[in-house]
Each structure stands twice: as structure tokens, then as C-alpha cells.
Scaffold this active site. Structure first.
Site, PDB file in Angstrom:
ATOM      1  N   GLU A 288       0.864  -1.150   0.153  1.00  0.00           N
ATOM      2  CA  GLU A 288      -0.019  -0.104  -0.053  1.00  0.00           C
ATOM      3  C   GLU A 288       0.882   1.238   0.118  1.00  0.00           C
ATOM      4  OE1 GLU A 288      -2.321   1.052   3.429  1.00  0.00           O
ATOM      5  OE2 GLU A 288      -4.105   1.665   2.357  1.00  0.00           O
ATOM      6  N   MET A 419       0.231  -2.750   8.657  1.00  0.00           N
ATOM      7  CA  MET A 419      -0.397  -2.840   7.368  1.00  0.00           C
ATOM      8  C   MET A 419      -1.269  -4.012   7.371  1.00  0.00           C
ATOM      9  SD  MET A 419      -1.093  -1.769   4.363  1.00  0.00           S
ATOM     10  CE  MET A 419      -1.966  -2.562   3.310  1.00  0.00           C
ATOM     11  N   GLU A 420      -2.585  -3.621   7.120  1.00  0.00           N
ATOM     12  CA  GLU A 420      -3.546  -4.507   7.197  1.00  0.00           C
ATOM     13  C   GLU A 420      -3.647  -5.563   6.249  1.00  0.00           C
ATOM     14  OE1 GLU A 420      -3.922  -1.308   6.498  1.00  0.00           O
ATOM     15  OE2 GLU A 420      -5.355  -0.697   4.807  1.00  0.00           O
ATOM     16  N   HIS A 452      -6.952  -1.252  15.095  1.00  0.00           N
ATOM     17  CA  HIS A 452      -7.022  -0.573  13.886  1.00  0.00           C
ATOM     18  C   HIS A 452      -6.834  -1.554  12.630  1.00  0.00           C
ATOM     19  CE1 HIS A 452      -6.128   3.235  11.316  1.00  0.00           C
ATOM     20  NE2 HIS A 452      -5.570   2.317  10.603  1.00  0.00           N
ATOM     21  N   GLU A 453      -5.975  -2.008  12.733  1.00  0.00           N
ATOM     22  CA  GLU A 453      -5.589  -3.097  11.728  1.00  0.00           C
ATOM     23  C   GLU A 453      -6.681  -4.184  11.449  1.00  0.00           C
ATOM     24  OE1 GLU A 453      -3.527  -2.471   9.470  1.00  0.00           O
ATOM     25  OE2 GLU A 453      -2.685  -0.577  10.927  1.00  0.00           O
ATOM     26  N   HIS A 456      -9.723  -2.941   9.938  1.00  0.00           N
ATOM     27  CA  HIS A 456      -9.604  -2.800   8.061  1.00  0.00           C
ATOM     28  C   HIS A 456      -9.904  -3.828   7.575  1.00  0.00           C
ATOM     29  CE1 HIS A 456      -7.431   0.953   7.352  1.00  0.00           C
ATOM     30  NE2 HIS A 456      -6.423   0.908   7.993  1.00  0.00           N
ATOM     31  N   GLU A 475      -9.163   4.905   6.535  1.00  0.00           N
ATOM     32  CA  GLU A 475      -8.530   5.154   7.484  1.00  0.00           C
ATOM     33  C   GLU A 475      -9.226   5.804   8.602  1.00  0.00           C
ATOM     34  OE1 GLU A 475      -6.000   3.672   7.935  1.00  0.00           O
ATOM     35  OE2 GLU A 475      -5.127   3.021   5.894  1.00  0.00           O
TER      36      GLU A 475
HETATM   37 ZN   LIG Z   1      -4.970   2.013   8.324  1.00  0.00          ZN
END
Ligand SMILES: [Zn+2]
Length: 1011
Positions: A288, A419-420, A452-453, A456, A475
Site C-alpha cells: 500500500e 499494514m492490514e 486499527h488493523e 481494516h 483510514e
Molecule cells: Zn490504517
């Protein structure tokens, strides 16, 4: 980042069938040749619909061009210039603002104000505005040449847009990769199955830094084909003499070779030293936003979703991981092993594909956590948290996590926080690993990133924004859920204070002209523009707006709407309007009208309260009134308020929607005061006028508990913001008047806010070496907070909120040299070293203890040793910050260059080192020189526009407050040309310096009198 299969007809409806050959066409471009239409995000038209009329008449155009001339808001890579110079673009260029048609009258009324604001605006202009060359912003994106560019081999390349044509749709990728961790190279074969959606003579896709060695194409039978490459846009193409026909299914097979990347994106190599000191290498991916094309040729745009089957060859002694579970392992004749993974069960965007070759070990429950073998013990907390949160999201969203496995992997050298990637989330070690004995504050950080991840996996992976201009749909949501899920599942982690701080932070960034709307309607096409979307407006303002919406809607309605949104668009791509429509579907009222005013314009409103008896007049205006259009912007503001009769319980809250410039609400005459923006859940700032502030201050002095801690923090934040604003709406004297109440304050949120505001004032004065003022400011701080600082306990503390408070208080006390603090910190440090680090320092105090110790030469050296030996990542990071906080210039220079070098200090930590050095007096000029000297090496590691670069620019320049520095910063960045001069963060930095200058001019005299 920290960062379900769908019926085919749905994908095609939403994405491919609108117009031939271009993804997401603007509707009004139909007369053009399909291939030649310029992509414009659809939301550009919504702004017009939401706020006024479409066509601007001549006069209005004039006003807009003066605004442009003034450089405000437009000064940043405005798309208007490109659009009008493009022969293809018939669509009205996107407007950052579009004023109501009746506005010409208003203009007359405001003409004086205008003159004043123009004068103000002129003051804030970059010096280059009136030069012949201009500021170089206008044509920042690629010019639209009617002719095709030349490929690498000299032939014409058959496409001339940065965005890919949509005539071909990838359905499945079959990837085989053979990395060699000795030569740091890899070879690959990518087999892409695709369908033709519109007759076309070409297939265009992305590829970057790959050497294509062989290409075959098959419709009926397989034939070798020639691949053309256009490197500047990272595209390759195959041309055909005959049309490929709609509905045809075909296969493109590409063999290629490449180097493993030595930066942090693509398929890159990383290394670490194991406990014997031996160097271990590994390879991992970070795609990403636009780096999948560095690992395999692909249609590298988020709307081109497909399925993936991955095979990776490895040496025995390594393991491989990818998005899906491993299906089988085959021994090859060479003795190498080939691992094959199941084909993905879902359609996904290329940026979510991931694979890793390493010697990691793991622990497993319903999820698995991987790390280097020596840190296996540090993975338990992440496992517990992820497992709980996965259950929470599954239940809350009413859609089960769709893949059969979920791995969380700590990568030794990794740039983002995390990173998701779907099914294979990658983290920095510091964002995932934590020792059992670590403090809850350290765990809070891990929980945040994990939450958070995981969010996602739904918001981003299952439902993906159609293009990067709507990145906030990924986000903003992930950030919002990160706090919301933790507040529900782990209330002891005290996330509501953190979330409040985050909203303040978002406002700071969004109060600059160089900010951008959450949903960007101007062009976001170049790699730099895409990278720049990863900023605090997208993340934190996005999350703040969702909170405001949630607290405005009737109970439960937000959740219902969100479930609807996920259900409507699972497996597919969305634009912002799709979200509002889903929310509207479950409610009685349309939320689009309200939310458009928040997502399509940058900045936020200032609400001014004035009162005559029972009549309360509310007036809204942009917090930053710098030019005509902004003066006329309106928001639909869900104004909440409480009064002295009922002020702290949630049931006291009343709502009034302010849609117009002014409105009146009636209260009983007996009401003494009103506090607006209950709990600060709204994204606006309130000015109460002299009298209003005075009654609130009185109320707090009489009974501090009359307002909630969040409301007290909100008052402190608002009054500082008002004093710092361009118009300087309140004097610093009023700020100090409010702060007088804080001698009775004991709560974390208001104290944290007050201390952080005061310390930024202190740091500014420090950089100007205003010695007398600094001394008086210390006296002021001791007077208000000294007692509280001295009364802090230095032992173990259970409550996260207390830990946060005590670390903030003590860090300030020790950094300003309060004897009581430095003595205690030094004693704890010496105990720690004398006991060979067995006598633990409480986790929340480590930072203050290490940083205090680092100010003495010998202790700095012993910290350096501790840095190399510790395996605890959170401790390591705090030691690094302490090392960087030294005031010894030689050590500063050493630590900066070592950070850039990589090795002893991983390059991933360079932005942290730079920002810590910038805070101190000794290093702030050294570090600015360092950044200028090493700019090219820095952008080699951290791409132009990326979050680390934004952070480096901000931290090195944001404490300048003189004309000389302003010119120097301006001069340096404009000399960079395409190596960074176009960045939004550069504009932010110039604007910040001007604000600092203004603040100094205005407040130094006040401070001299009032401190
Ligand atoms: Zn994020």
C-alpha cells in the site's frame, strides 16, 4: 495502515459498466472518445450540489481567480489549472468552494472584511506568488498530451493516462515467486486471467522495476507477445492488431526478474541480528498504496479486485506466509521447497496482497502471532487482544471475518506502524510485541494498532474505497473503530482520553489553509499525491467526523447504517456518497446534506455565542477566514450544549442544528452559562465572547466538577486555539485567566491539554532564546502545577489514566529541570543500572527516567549500551528517544547520521530521532541542516509525500518563528523541484512558521506583562 465473495453483476454495476474504457468516468464526459476522458473523482460534483450552484458566472470566476492569485487553498497543486489546460476535460473543474448564488450581495457587505482578509492573506503568501515563475504548483501533475508517449524501446506506448483503462478486468492472478536471500534478487511468473469488458486493442497494466523476460498471451492458443514499457508511469502494455472482443476470456503470462527492494516497499529485504549476534535475513512485502507493481505485474488500482493464488520457493530453514493458509509443499529438483497457498476466497485489491519469507516462530489460537524466534515470549498480549477484538468485530458488524486464518507478524525493519494485508497483517516490532512485565501504557499502544488493523479487515479489505481520494473511508473508519472497540472491550486502557487528544490534533492540522477536505475532489493521481493522502486529516479528522455523526444520530442508528453499508458493498468499492446513502437507508433523515458540508470542504467552523437575556445567538464562520469563499462556507453543525442547571450527565446534553450563518435559541433567563460542544464530540471550536468566558471561568473556580473533565479539556483547547488563530480572537491574558482554575485540576484530560499547550509555547520561546520569559514561564508552570508534579508517586501504578497523567507531568518537570524530579529520575536510573537492569523502572516512567539520565555524558553512554542489548522493543524505543534528547551537539550529530545509516539504529526510527532532536534547543538547527544536507538520501528511504517525510518536515520546521527561517525554509524546498517542492507538508510548514511569527509579534508584549 497505522495503518466474502460478491456476485459478479454487482462489481460490474458499480465499477465497470458506466462508460467504456475508463474507470469511474465523470458522467458529463460522454461525448469524448472513451480513452481520452480524464478521470475526476465523482465527489467533485457533489460539492457543487451540496453547497451552491454549478456554474460560476464571470464575476464569480474573477473572485475565484483572485483567491487563486492569493494562493490560499489553491496554492497547493490545484487541479483547476491542469483541467483548464487539458483539451479533453469538459467537465467543470472541481471547485474547492462554490459560493451560493446570492452571494454577490453578501460580497458587497463583506467588502471591507474582504480587504482586511486579503491583507492578511497577502501576509501569508509564499514569496514566489508574484514572480514570473509562480510557485510551481499549477502544473504539478502530468500534462495531458494528446499524443502517446514513447515506450522504452522507442515505439509509441498505447496509453497516455496515469489511471488504467477499464476495458480489461483481471479475474485471477496466479503468482509464482522465487526469492534468493543471498543475492537479494527474485524471479517470478505471473499468470493473469482476465475478461474483456469493452472491445480494445490493448492491455495496459502496472509494472515497476521488473525486467520482463518473456510474455505470452492466450485467447485460443498461446502466442508470444511483445511488452511495451513506459517507465515514468510504471506501466506496461501489449498491443494487438485486431480488437479483443467484449466477453472474451484471456490469459497473459509474464516471466520476470527483479532485485529485492532495499527500501521499505514492494518485495523488500530486511535483516536483524539474532541472539548470537549473527545476521539473519528475510523478505517481506509492503504494497500500500502503489507498490504491488514492484513485486508482480498487475492492475494496481484498488478497484481492480481479483482472486490470487500464490506460490513461493524457499530454502529449508525458512517459512513462508501469505494471505491464505498453505495448501501444499513440494520439493523441487534443486532441493528448494515450493509452498503453495490456497486461492483467496474473496476478491481483493492488489495493495492487500502480501507474502513473507523468514525464519519466524508463532503462537496460535483463533489467530496466530509471528515474530523472530527470540521474541516469541513477547507475542502473548497481541494474541489475547487480537482474539478478543476479532470476536468483537464479528459480532458488531454482523459479518464474520471471511478468511480461514489471520496472522499478525512482527517484522524487524518496517516503515509504517502496521499494514492490514488481508489475513496477514504486518507490524513493526514496536507496534506488536510487548513483554509480560510491560506497563499498561505500553500495552495500550499495541492494542491500538491491533484494533486499527483488525477493523481494516472490514473497512478497507472487505469494502474498499474506489480510489485514494476517498482513503478516509478506509483510514477514518479504522481509526474510529480502533478507539470505539477498545473503549468497549478494554475500558481499563482509557482510550477516551486518547481519542480526545486525537481530535485536538486533527483540528491543529485542519486549521491550516494547506489542509484538504477529508474526501478530496481535486486530482489525486501522482504517486506523491496518493502518498500524501495518508495524513492526519484522512485518519484523525475522518474518525472525528464519524464520532460527531454517531453522537448526533439516535441511539443505535449509526451502527445499523454501518452494517447496511458493509452489507451493501461487501467485496466491492465505494465512494463517500455510498456511505451516506447507506446511513440514510436506515434512518428517517438524510445525513448526506449535513455530512457533505464536513467532508467536501477543508477546515471547520468557529461557533460564536452571544447572549442577551434568554436569547442566545449562535454565529458560524470558518475558523480560518482567509479569503472570500471560505468566508461564505457553511457547515451543518450539530451544536450540543449544557448549562449550569444540568451540566455533566449525558442526559443534560441538548442539540441544536445550526445550518445557517446565524440562529437564535432561547434559554431560561435564570441560566447563568452555557457550555457548547458537550464532551467535545463535535468538530468545531467555540468562542463565548469576553463575558461568556468570564462566567465559565468563574463557574470552574467555584466548582471544578460542574463540567466533565472532557469539557474542561475542551475549554482549554478552544481558548488556546482562539489565541493562536490568525485573527487572534482572544488575548493570551484570557488564556492565562482560564488556566488559573487548573491549580485545582487533577484529571488527566484537561491537565494533559494544558501542559501540552504550555510546552509548545515554551518550546517556541526556547528556540528564540527569550531567556527572561523562559524563566518567568517556568515560575508560572511551577506555580500552577509544581505541587502536583512533586506529589507524584514513582512506584508502580495500575491506572492507565494516572500513568498518562504522571508521565506528562514528570516529563515536563524533569525537562524543565525541576530538582525534585531530576533527583528521583536519576536515582531510579542508577538503581536500574546498578542492579544490572533487574530492578525495573515502571513502564510509564521509563521515558522520563531515561531522558533525564541521557543529559549526563556517562549515563548517556550506559544508555547506549542498554540500547544495543535490550530485546524489549518498547524499552528500546524509549531509550532511543532519550539518547536523541541529549543536548550535546556531537552526540546529536552522531545519532542523526547513525539513524540515517541504518544498522545500530534502524532507519525506520529516523523520523522519531529527528523529531526528538528538533524539540531540544541544542539540536533544532543542527537537525534542519542535517535534513537539507541529506535530503536525497532521506527520500531514497522514505518516498516523497509519505507520512515519515511529512513528519520530518513538520518536526524540523514547525518551531521556527522568524522571517529569516521562513525564507530559508521556502528557499530550500523550492530548490527541490520534483524532489519534494510540491508537497502539501511544505505549505503547512510555511504556514505554521508564519503563524508562529504572528503569534510572537502579538503575544510577546502580553507575556512580558502577564507572566
Ligand atoms: Zn490504517
Amino acid at each position: 495502515t497505522h495503518r466474502a465473495s460478491l456476485p459478479r453483476n454487482m462489481i460490474e454495476n458499480t465499477m465497470f459498466e458506466e462508460e467504456p474504457d475508463v474507470v469511474d468516468l465523470a458522467k458529463d464526459s460522454t461525448a469524448l472518445e472513451p480513452d481520452e476522458v480524464v478521470y475526476e473523482p465523482r465527489s467533485s460534483r457533489l460539492l457543487v450540489r451540496g453547497l451552491g450552484e454549478n456554474d460560476l458566472d464571470d464575476e464569480e470566476e474573477d473572485y475565484e481567480s483572485s483567491a487563486r492569485l492569493l494562493g490560499m487553498s489553491f496554492m497547493n497543486r490545484s487541479s483547476t489549472h491542469n483541467s483548464s489546460s487539458s483539451p479533453y476535460n469538459r467537465q467543470a473543474p472541481p471547485r474547492l468552494c462554490s459560493c451560493p448564488s446570492a452571494r454577490m450581495l453578501v460580497v458587497g457587505v463583506f467588502i471591507l472584511v474582504l480587504v482586511a482578509s486579503m491583507a492578511m492573506a497577502l501576509y501569508f503568501l509564499p514569496g514566489c506568488t508574484f514572480t514570473k515563475a509562480g510557485c510551481g504548483k499549477a502544473n504539478s501533475s502530468i500534462p495531458m498530451e494528446p499524443s502517446y508517449p514513447n515506450s522504452t524501446n522507442g515505439e509509441l506506448f498505447p496509453w497516455n493516462e496515469l489511471r488504467l483503462p477499464a476495458s480489461v478486468r483481471p479475474v485471477n492472478y496466479d503468482l509464482s515467486l522465487t526469492p534468493n536471500l543471498t543475492s537479494m534478487t527474485f524471479t517470478g511468473r505471473t499468470v493473469i486471467n482476465m475478461t474483456i469488458l469493452h472491445d480494445t486493442k490493448r492491455i495496459v497494466l502496472h509494472s515497476s522495476e521488473l525486467i520482463i523476460t518473456k510474455a505470452t498471451f492466450q485467447v485460443d492458443k498461446s502466442v508470444e507477445v511483445k511488452v511495451l514499457e513506459y517507465k515514468p508511469w510504471q506501466q506496461i502494455a501489449v498491443s494487438f492488431l485486431e480488437d479483443l472482443k467484449v466477453g472474451q476470456v484471456c490469459v497473459l503470462t509474464l516471466d520476470y526478474a527483479a532485485n529485492l527492494s532495499h527500501t521499505y516497499d514492494g518485495f523488500y529485504n530486511s535483516s536483524y541480528n539474532d541472539k548470537t549476534g549473527a545476521k539473519r535475513v528475510l523478505a517481506a512485502t509492503q504494497f500500500e498504496p502503489q507498490a504491488a507493481r514492484k513485486a508482480f505485474p498487475c492492475f494496481d488500482e484498488p478497484a481492480f479486485k481479483a482472486t490470487f493464488l500464490v506460490r513461493i520457493t524457499r530454502e529449508p530453514g525458512y517459512i513462508t506466509l501469505s494471505n491464505m493458509p498453505q495448501a501444499k509443499t513440494t520439493t523441487l529438483p534443486s532441493g528448494l521447497l515450493e509452498d503453495e497457498f490456497e486461492q483467496t476466497a474473496v476478491n481483493m485489491s492488489t495493495y492487500l496482497v502480501a507474502f513473507i519469507v523468514a525464519n519466524f516462530t508463532s503462537i496460535t489460537r483463533n489467530v496466530s502471532v509471528y515474530s523472530v524466534p527470540e521474541k516469541k515470549e513477547h507475542t502473548h498480549y497481541a494474541l489475547d487482544t487480537a482474539s478478543t477484538l476479532l470476536h468483537f468485530y464479528n459480532t458488531f458488524f454482523h459479518i464474520d471475518y471471511p478468511l480461514r486464518k489471520l496472522d499478525l507478524v512482527a517484522i524487524p525493519d518496517f516503515l509504517a506502524g502496521a499494514m492490514e494485508n488481508w489475513g496477514l497483517i504486518t507490524f513493526r516490532e514496536t507496534s506488536l510485541l510487548v513483554g509480560n512485565q510491560s506497563s499498561p501504557l505500553d500495552k495500550q499502544l499495541i492494542a491500538n494498532v491491533v484494533a486499527h488493523e483488525l477493523a481494516h479487515q472490514w473497512f478497507g479489505n472487505l469494502v474498499t474505497m474506489r480510489w485514494w481520494n476517498d482513503l478516509w473511508l478506509n483510514e477514518g473508519f479504522a481509526t474510529y473503530w480502533q478507539y470505539t472497540s477498545l473503549m468497549t472491550e478494554f475500558p481499563q486502557l482509557d482510550l477516551d482520553n486518547v481519542f480526545l487528544g486525537v481530535r485536538f490534533k486533527a483540528m491543529a492540522k485542519d486549521s491550516l489553509n494547506s489542509s484538504h477536505p477529508v474526501s478530496v475532489s481535486s486530482q489525486v493521481t501522482t504517486p506523491e499525491q496518493v502518498s500524501e493522502m495518508f495524513d492526519s486529516v484522512t485518519y484523525e479528522k475522518g474518525a472525528s467526523l464519524l464520532l460527531m455523526l454517531k453522537t448526533t444520530l439516535p441511539d443505535g442508528q449509526f451502527r445499523k447504517g454501518i452494517i447496511k453499508y458493509l452489507d451493501n458493498y461487501r467485496g466491492s468499492n465505494t465512494v463517500t456518497e455510498d456511505l451516506w446513502n447507506s446511513l440514510t437507508q436506515v434512518g428517517v433523515e438524510s445525513v448526506s446534506d449535513m455530512m457533505r458540508t464536513w467532508t467536501l470542504q477543508n477546515g471547520f467552523p468557529l461557533v460564536t455565542v452571544s447572549r442577551k437575556g434568554g436569547h442566545v445567538t449562535l454565529t458560524q464562520e470558518p475558523f480560518l477566514p482567509t479569503f472570500l469563499c471560505v468566508l461564505l462556507s457553511l457547515w451543518h453543525i450539530p451544536v450540543t450544549y449544557v448549562n449550569d442547571n444540568c451540566s455533566s450527565a449525558p442526559s443534560c446534553r441538548q442539540i441544536f442544528t445550526l445550518r445557517n450563518k446565524t440562529a437564535t435559541l432561547n434559554v431560561s433567563d435564570s441560566v447563568k452559562w452555557l457550555k457548547l460542544n458537550y464532551m467535545n464530540t463535535g468538530f468545531y471550536i467555540v468562542h463565548y465572547g469576553d463575558e461568556g468566558w468570564a462566567t465559565l471561568i468563574d463557574a470552574l473556580k467555584t466548582d471544578i466538577n460542574t463540567l466533565t473533565p472532557h469539557d474542561r479539556a475542551s475549554l482549554i483547547h478552544n481558548i488556546f486555539a482562539l489565541s493562536r488563530s490568525v485573527l487572534g480572537r482572544v488575548s493570551f491574558r484570557q488564556v492565562l485567566n482560564l488556566l488559573d482554575y487548573t491549580t485545582n485540576e487533577t484529571e488527566t484530560a484537561p491537565l494533559t491539554e494544558a501542559l501540552s499547550q504550555l510546552s509548545s509555547v515554551y518550546r517556541l520561546l526556547d528556540k528564540r532564546q527569550e531567556q527572561r520569559l523562559l524563566a518567568r514561564m517556568k515560575v508560572y508552570i511551577w506555580g500552577h502545577f509544581g505541587q502536583l508534579m512533586d506529589s507524584q508517586d514513582w512506584g508502580e501504578e495500575e491506572s492507565v489514566s494516572r500513568q498518562e497523567l504522571r508521565s506528562v507531568l514528570l516529563e515536563m518537570a524533569c525537562s524543565l529541570g525541576r530538582q525534585n524530579c531530576t533527583d528521583q529520575a536519576t536515582a531510579l536510573y542508577d538503581q536500574w543500572t546498578n542492579s544490572n537492569q533487574t530492578k525495573q523502572i515502571p513502564g510509564d516512567l521509563q521515558q522520563v527516567v531515561f531522558s533525564t539520565a541521557a543529559q549526563a555524558d556517562l549515563r548517556w553512554l550506559s544508555l547506549m549500551e542498554a540500547y544495543s542489548s535490550t530485546t524489549y522493543d518498547s524499552e528500546k524505543r524509549k531509550i532511543l528517544q532519550a539518547l536523541a534528547s541529549t543536548q550535546d551537539p556531537r552526540s546529536i550529530v552522531w545519532i542523526l547520521s547513525t539513524g540515517l545509516e541504518g544498522g545500530i539504529i534502524q532507519t525506520q526510527e529516523l523520523p522519531l530521532v529527528i523529531s526528538t532532536v528538533s524539540d531540544g534547543f541544542a539540536g533544532h538547527l543542527l537537525v534542519w541542516d542535517f535534513v537539507k544536507e541529506n535530503w536525497d538520501r532521506i527520500i531514497e528511504k522514505f518516498p516523497v509525500g509519505s507520512y515519515p517525510i511529512q513528519s520530518i518536515i513538520k518536526s524540523t520546521t514547525s518551531q521556527f518563528s522568524t522571517q529569516t527561517h521562513l525564507e530559508e525554509v521556502q528557499g530550500f524546498f523550492s530548490s527541490l523541484k520534483e524532489r519534494g517542492s510540491q508537497m502539501r507538508s511544505v505549505q503547512e510548514s510555511l504556514e505554521t512558521i508564519r503563524l508562529n511569527q504572528l503569534w510572537m509579534d502579538r503575544n510577546l508584549p502580553t507575556l512580558r506583562i502577564w507572566l
